[in-house]
Design a protein around this motif. Structure first.
Motif, PDB file in Angstrom:
ATOM      1  N   SER A 112       0.820  -1.214   0.000  1.00 16.87           N
ATOM      2  CA  SER A 112       0.000   0.000   0.000  1.00 16.87           C
ATOM      3  C   SER A 112       0.854   1.264   0.000  1.00 16.87           C
ATOM      4  CB  SER A 112      -0.980   0.013   1.172  1.00 16.87           C
ATOM      5  OG  SER A 112      -0.305   0.031   2.396  1.00 16.87           O
ATOM      6  N   SER A 113       2.130   1.126   0.377  1.00 17.50           N
ATOM      7  CA  SER A 113       3.015   2.294   0.333  1.00 17.50           C
ATOM      8  C   SER A 113       3.806   2.373  -0.960  1.00 17.50           C
ATOM      9  CB  SER A 113       3.960   2.300   1.534  1.00 17.50           C
ATOM     10  OG  SER A 113       4.875   1.227   1.437  1.00 17.50           O
ATOM     11  N   GLY A 114       3.539   1.451  -1.898  1.00 21.87           N
ATOM     12  CA  GLY A 114       4.123   1.577  -3.227  1.00 21.87           C
ATOM     13  C   GLY A 114       5.041   0.460  -3.682  1.00 21.87           C
ATOM     14  N   LEU A 115       5.318  -0.530  -2.851  1.00 23.89           N
ATOM     15  CA  LEU A 115       6.162  -1.645  -3.269  1.00 23.89           C
ATOM     16  C   LEU A 115       5.452  -2.441  -4.352  1.00 23.89           C
ATOM     17  CD1 LEU A 115       8.838  -3.242  -2.571  1.00 23.89           C
ATOM     18  CD2 LEU A 115       7.354  -4.740  -1.235  1.00 23.89           C
ATOM     19  N   GLU A 116       6.164  -2.774  -5.404  1.00 24.68           N
ATOM     20  CA  GLU A 116       5.566  -3.562  -6.485  1.00 24.68           C
ATOM     21  C   GLU A 116       5.422  -5.024  -6.049  1.00 24.68           C
ATOM     22  OE1 GLU A 116       7.469  -3.116 -10.245  1.00 24.68           O
ATOM     23  OE2 GLU A 116       7.528  -0.936 -10.083  1.00 24.68           O
ATOM     24  N   SER A 117       4.356  -5.671  -6.485  1.00 22.40           N
ATOM     25  CA  SER A 117       4.105  -7.075  -6.139  1.00 22.40           C
ATOM     26  C   SER A 117       5.255  -7.970  -6.557  1.00 22.40           C
ATOM     27  CB  SER A 117       2.814  -7.557  -6.795  1.00 22.40           C
ATOM     28  OG  SER A 117       1.714  -6.850  -6.299  1.00 22.40           O
ATOM     29  N   LYS A 118       5.856  -7.687  -7.711  1.00 19.70           N
ATOM     30  CA  LYS A 118       6.971  -8.494  -8.205  1.00 19.70           C
ATOM     31  C   LYS A 118       8.159  -8.424  -7.249  1.00 19.70           C
ATOM     32  CE  LYS A 118       9.800  -9.245 -12.282  1.00 19.70           C
ATOM     33  NZ  LYS A 118      10.084  -8.857 -13.657  1.00 19.70           N
ATOM     34  N   THR A 119       8.413  -7.255  -6.681  1.00 18.11           N
ATOM     35  CA  THR A 119       9.509  -7.099  -5.726  1.00 18.11           C
ATOM     36  C   THR A 119       9.225  -7.887  -4.451  1.00 18.11           C
ATOM     37  OG1 THR A 119       9.948  -4.898  -6.618  1.00 18.11           O
ATOM     38  CG2 THR A 119      10.894  -5.400  -4.470  1.00 18.11           C
ATOM     39  N   LEU A 120       7.986  -7.892  -4.019  1.00 17.86           N
ATOM     40  CA  LEU A 120       7.599  -8.664  -2.849  1.00 17.86           C
ATOM     41  C   LEU A 120       7.780 -10.160  -3.110  1.00 17.86           C
ATOM     42  CD1 LEU A 120       6.451  -8.807   0.014  1.00 17.86           C
ATOM     43  CD2 LEU A 120       4.160  -8.775  -1.004  1.00 17.86           C
ATOM     44  N   GLU A 121       7.446 -10.620  -4.294  1.00 12.15           N
ATOM     45  CA  GLU A 121       7.629 -12.026  -4.648  1.00 12.15           C
ATOM     46  C   GLU A 121       9.095 -12.429  -4.561  1.00 12.15           C
ATOM     47  OE1 GLU A 121       5.829 -13.035  -8.413  1.00 12.15           O
ATOM     48  OE2 GLU A 121       4.013 -11.920  -7.894  1.00 12.15           O
ATOM     49  N   VAL A 122       9.982 -11.550  -5.033  1.00 13.11           N
ATOM     50  CA  VAL A 122      11.419 -11.823  -4.954  1.00 13.11           C
ATOM     51  C   VAL A 122      11.845 -11.938  -3.495  1.00 13.11           C
ATOM     52  CG1 VAL A 122      13.719 -10.852  -5.386  1.00 13.11           C
ATOM     53  CG2 VAL A 122      11.977 -10.774  -7.180  1.00 13.11           C
ATOM     54  N   ALA A 123      11.386 -11.034  -2.657  1.00 13.50           N
ATOM     55  CA  ALA A 123      11.753 -11.044  -1.240  1.00 13.50           C
ATOM     56  C   ALA A 123      11.242 -12.293  -0.523  1.00 13.50           C
ATOM     57  CB  ALA A 123      11.222  -9.792  -0.556  1.00 13.50           C
ATOM     58  N   ARG A 124      10.144 -12.838  -0.965  1.00 15.36           N
ATOM     59  CA  ARG A 124       9.557 -14.028  -0.338  1.00 15.36           C
ATOM     60  C   ARG A 124      10.130 -15.338  -0.868  1.00 15.36           C
ATOM     61  NH1 ARG A 124       3.128 -12.549  -0.413  1.00 15.36           N
ATOM     62  NH2 ARG A 124       3.057 -11.500   1.615  1.00 15.36           N
ATOM     63  N   ASP A 125      10.890 -15.282  -1.945  1.00 20.02           N
ATOM     64  CA  ASP A 125      11.385 -16.478  -2.635  1.00 20.02           C
ATOM     65  C   ASP A 125      12.502 -17.154  -1.842  1.00 20.02           C
ATOM     66  OD1 ASP A 125      12.314 -18.418  -4.345  1.00 20.02           O
ATOM     67  OD2 ASP A 125      12.557 -17.078  -6.056  1.00 20.02           O
ATOM     68  N   ARG A 126      12.194 -18.247  -1.182  1.00 21.05           N
ATOM     69  CA  ARG A 126      13.162 -18.978  -0.360  1.00 21.05           C
ATOM     70  C   ARG A 126      14.302 -19.573  -1.188  1.00 21.05           C
ATOM     71  NH1 ARG A 126      11.201 -21.461   4.769  1.00 21.05           N
ATOM     72  NH2 ARG A 126       9.285 -20.390   5.289  1.00 21.05           N
ATOM     73  N   ASN A 127      14.124 -19.707  -2.488  1.00 18.99           N
ATOM     74  CA  ASN A 127      15.162 -20.291  -3.330  1.00 18.99           C
ATOM     75  C   ASN A 127      16.285 -19.306  -3.624  1.00 18.99           C
ATOM     76  OD1 ASN A 127      13.904 -22.844  -3.622  1.00 18.99           O
ATOM     77  ND2 ASN A 127      12.467 -21.910  -5.053  1.00 18.99           N
ATOM     78  N   ARG A 128      16.066 -18.034  -3.347  1.00 19.88           N
ATOM     79  CA  ARG A 128      17.096 -17.014  -3.554  1.00 19.88           C
ATOM     80  C   ARG A 128      17.901 -16.833  -2.276  1.00 19.88           C
ATOM     81  NH1 ARG A 128      15.837 -13.119  -7.890  1.00 19.88           N
ATOM     82  NH2 ARG A 128      13.906 -13.767  -8.882  1.00 19.88           N
ATOM     83  N   ASP A 129      19.122 -16.371  -2.445  1.00 22.50           N
ATOM     84  CA  ASP A 129      19.994 -16.081  -1.317  1.00 22.50           C
ATOM     85  C   ASP A 129      19.360 -14.968  -0.472  1.00 22.50           C
ATOM     86  OD1 ASP A 129      22.760 -16.276  -0.033  1.00 22.50           O
ATOM     87  OD2 ASP A 129      22.617 -14.132  -0.517  1.00 22.50           O
ATOM     88  N   LEU A 130      19.467 -15.072   0.844  1.00 21.41           N
ATOM     89  CA  LEU A 130      18.865 -14.109   1.755  1.00 21.41           C
ATOM     90  C   LEU A 130      19.328 -12.685   1.458  1.00 21.41           C
ATOM     91  CD1 LEU A 130      17.016 -13.614   4.180  1.00 21.41           C
ATOM     92  CD2 LEU A 130      18.990 -14.000   5.646  1.00 21.41           C
ATOM     93  N   LEU A 131      20.607 -12.492   1.217  1.00 20.81           N
ATOM     94  CA  LEU A 131      21.112 -11.134   0.938  1.00 20.81           C
ATOM     95  C   LEU A 131      20.587 -10.592  -0.387  1.00 20.81           C
ATOM     96  CD1 LEU A 131      24.810 -11.441   2.172  1.00 20.81           C
ATOM     97  CD2 LEU A 131      22.860 -10.364   3.329  1.00 20.81           C
ATOM     98  N   GLU A 132      20.365 -11.467  -1.370  1.00 17.93           N
ATOM     99  CA  GLU A 132      19.790 -11.044  -2.655  1.00 17.93           C
ATOM    100  C   GLU A 132      18.354 -10.564  -2.466  1.00 17.93           C
ATOM    101  OE1 GLU A 132      18.458 -13.004  -6.928  1.00 17.93           O
ATOM    102  OE2 GLU A 132      19.647 -14.186  -5.528  1.00 17.93           O
ATOM    103  N   ARG A 133      17.633 -11.253  -1.602  1.00 24.29           N
ATOM    104  CA  ARG A 133      16.242 -10.929  -1.368  1.00 24.29           C
ATOM    105  C   ARG A 133      16.108  -9.608  -0.651  1.00 24.29           C
ATOM    106  NH1 ARG A 133      14.918 -16.266   1.608  1.00 24.29           N
ATOM    107  NH2 ARG A 133      13.154 -15.111   2.300  1.00 24.29           N
TER     108      ARG A 133
END
Length: 57
Positions: A36-57
């Motif tokens: 609601s403050s402007g983060l894009e859904s795609k960016t949130l999906e990346v942050a939630r993706d457990r298959n990516r490295d924590l620092l990348e997320r």
């Protein structure tokens, strides 16, 4: 400043491997606040993706 209300994981769940800090914080209210403050859904999906490295997320 972000003021959010979360239901965090219990210690027992941490011992069973539920220890992904981003997954926990972005599960409920905080993710809605970010969207609601402007983060894009795609960016949130990346942050939630457990298959990516924590620092990348």
């Amino acid at each position: 400043m972000i003021d959010t209300h979360e239901h965090l994981v219990h210690a027992e769940d941490l011992l069973e491997g539920r220890d992904d800090v981003l997954q926990e914080f972005l599960l409920h209210y905080m993710s809605s606040d970010l969207i609601s403050s402007g983060l894009e859904s795609k960016t949130l999906e990346v942050a939630r993706d457990r298959n990516r490295d924590l620092l990348e997320r």
